[in-house]
Scaffold this motif. Structure first.
Motif, short mmCIF file in Angstrom:
data_model
loop_
_atom_site.label_atom_id
_atom_site.label_comp_id
_atom_site.label_asym_id
_atom_site.label_seq_id
_atom_site.Cartn_x
_atom_site.Cartn_y
_atom_site.Cartn_z
N VAL A 1 33.15 31.21 24.32
CA VAL A 1 32.64 32.59 24.35
C VAL A 1 33.22 33.20 25.71
N PHE A 2 33.01 32.53 26.93
CA PHE A 2 33.55 32.85 28.30
C PHE A 2 34.99 33.18 28.23
N ARG A 3 35.42 32.04 27.73
CA ARG A 3 36.99 32.20 27.46
C ARG A 3 37.48 33.39 26.88
N LEU A 4 36.75 33.55 25.66
CA LEU A 4 37.21 34.85 24.81
C LEU A 4 36.93 35.98 25.54
N LEU A 5 35.87 36.11 26.33
CA LEU A 5 35.67 37.44 27.16
C LEU A 5 36.39 37.86 28.14
N VAL A 6 37.01 36.51 28.77
CA VAL A 6 38.02 36.82 30.03
C VAL A 6 39.19 37.51 28.98
N ARG A 7 39.50 36.96 28.00
CA ARG A 7 41.03 37.44 27.26
C ARG A 7 40.73 38.85 27.00
N HIS A 8 39.42 39.53 27.09
CA HIS A 8 39.23 40.67 26.48
C HIS A 8 38.78 41.58 27.45
N GLU A 9 39.12 41.19 28.69
CA GLU A 9 38.50 42.27 29.91
C GLU A 9 39.81 43.25 29.90
N PRO A 10 39.20 44.61 30.37
CA PRO A 10 37.90 44.80 30.72
C PRO A 10 37.32 45.30 29.69
N GLN A 11 37.59 45.73 28.50
CA GLN A 11 37.00 46.34 27.36
C GLN A 11 35.68 45.62 26.93
N TYR B 1 29.62 42.89 25.58
CA TYR B 1 29.60 41.89 26.48
C TYR B 1 30.96 41.86 27.40
N ARG B 2 30.71 41.43 28.61
CA ARG B 2 32.26 41.23 29.22
C ARG B 2 32.04 40.18 30.15
N ALA B 3 33.10 39.40 30.83
CA ALA B 3 33.14 38.34 31.60
C ALA B 3 32.75 38.94 32.86
N ASN B 4 32.03 38.22 33.62
CA ASN B 4 31.51 38.73 35.00
C ASN B 4 32.58 37.90 35.88
N LEU B 5 33.81 38.51 36.01
CA LEU B 5 34.85 38.02 36.96
C LEU B 5 34.50 37.88 38.22
N ASP B 6 33.60 38.75 38.84
CA ASP B 6 33.23 38.65 40.28
C ASP B 6 32.35 37.31 40.55
N HIS B 7 31.81 37.20 39.62
CA HIS B 7 30.87 35.76 39.66
C HIS B 7 31.67 34.67 39.48
N MET B 8 32.77 34.56 38.61
CA MET B 8 33.75 33.64 38.68
C MET B 8 34.45 33.50 39.69
N GLU B 9 35.11 34.63 40.11
CA GLU B 9 35.70 34.47 41.72
C GLU B 9 34.97 33.84 42.79
N LYS B 10 33.48 34.29 42.66
CA LYS B 10 32.73 33.63 43.80
C LYS B 10 32.46 31.93 43.49
N THR B 11 32.53 31.62 42.22
CA THR B 11 32.40 30.31 41.88
C THR B 11 33.59 29.45 42.39
N LEU B 12 34.70 30.07 42.02
CA LEU B 12 36.10 29.40 42.62
C LEU B 12 36.02 29.36 44.01
N GLN B 13 35.77 30.36 44.80
CA GLN B 13 35.89 30.42 46.29
C GLN B 13 35.05 29.39 46.81
N PHE B 14 33.84 29.16 46.07
CA PHE B 14 32.77 28.00 46.73
C PHE B 14 33.50 26.73 46.53
N LEU B 15 34.15 26.49 45.28
CA LEU B 15 34.71 25.29 45.12
C LEU B 15 35.78 24.82 46.00
N VAL B 16 36.75 25.90 46.51
CA VAL B 16 37.93 25.43 47.27
C VAL B 16 37.50 25.89 48.69
N ARG B 17 36.38 26.19 49.14
CA ARG B 17 36.27 26.77 50.36
C ARG B 17 36.66 25.77 51.34
N ASP B 18 36.60 24.52 51.22
CA ASP B 18 36.75 23.55 52.20
C ASP B 18 38.23 22.70 51.98
N CYS B 19 38.92 23.53 50.76
CA CYS B 19 39.95 22.69 50.35
C CYS B 19 40.85 22.05 51.50
#
Length: 118
Positions: A21-31, A73-91
């Motif tokens: 579902v999340f991947r489908l929503l990402v593909r259909h951004e921004p509508q 429904y839309r993907a919350n890309l802002d939240h995904m961006e923050k998640t990815l930033q958290f994961l690579v913060r100390d990369c």
């Protein structure tokens, strides 16, 4: 981002249908997509899809808005961006060249300069 929120994010994505579902929503951004259309495209019963969408919404991976009789429904890309930033913060422990392949992969998703000006 707090660790508990990150854990909720990954817990929500740790189920096959919700990940799709999340991947489908990402593909259909921004509508975005109507809940019924998501259920139809993934061949999931409407009541089951509602439960999955509720989990994704609580985990802040999806946002919804009413449009007439439908909920879009839309993907919350802002939240995904923050998640990815958290994961690579100390990369790479201060060696950015080690993380360059990862950054190049993510950069491939960014809109081109031409598309940003439109």
């Amino acid at each position: 981002m707090e660790t508990s929120q990150l854990t909720a994010t990954f817990a929500a994505l740790a189920q096959d249908t919700r990940l799709e579902v999340f991947r489908l929503l990402v593909r259909h951004e921004p509508q975005g997509l109507a809940a019924g259309e998501i259920a139809r495209q993934l061949a999931v019963p409407h009541n089951t899809m509602s439960a999955h969408l509720a989990v994704l919404t609580r985990a802040q991976l999806a946002v919804s808005r009413r449009q007439g009789r439908s909920i879009i429904y839309r993907a919350n890309l802002d939240h995904m961006e923050k998640t990815l930033q958290f994961l690579v913060r100390d990369c790479c422990a201060g060696h950015p060249e080690v993380c360059e392949p990862l950054m190049n992969t993510l950069a491939g998703c960014a809109p081109s300069e031409e598309n940003r000006q439109r």
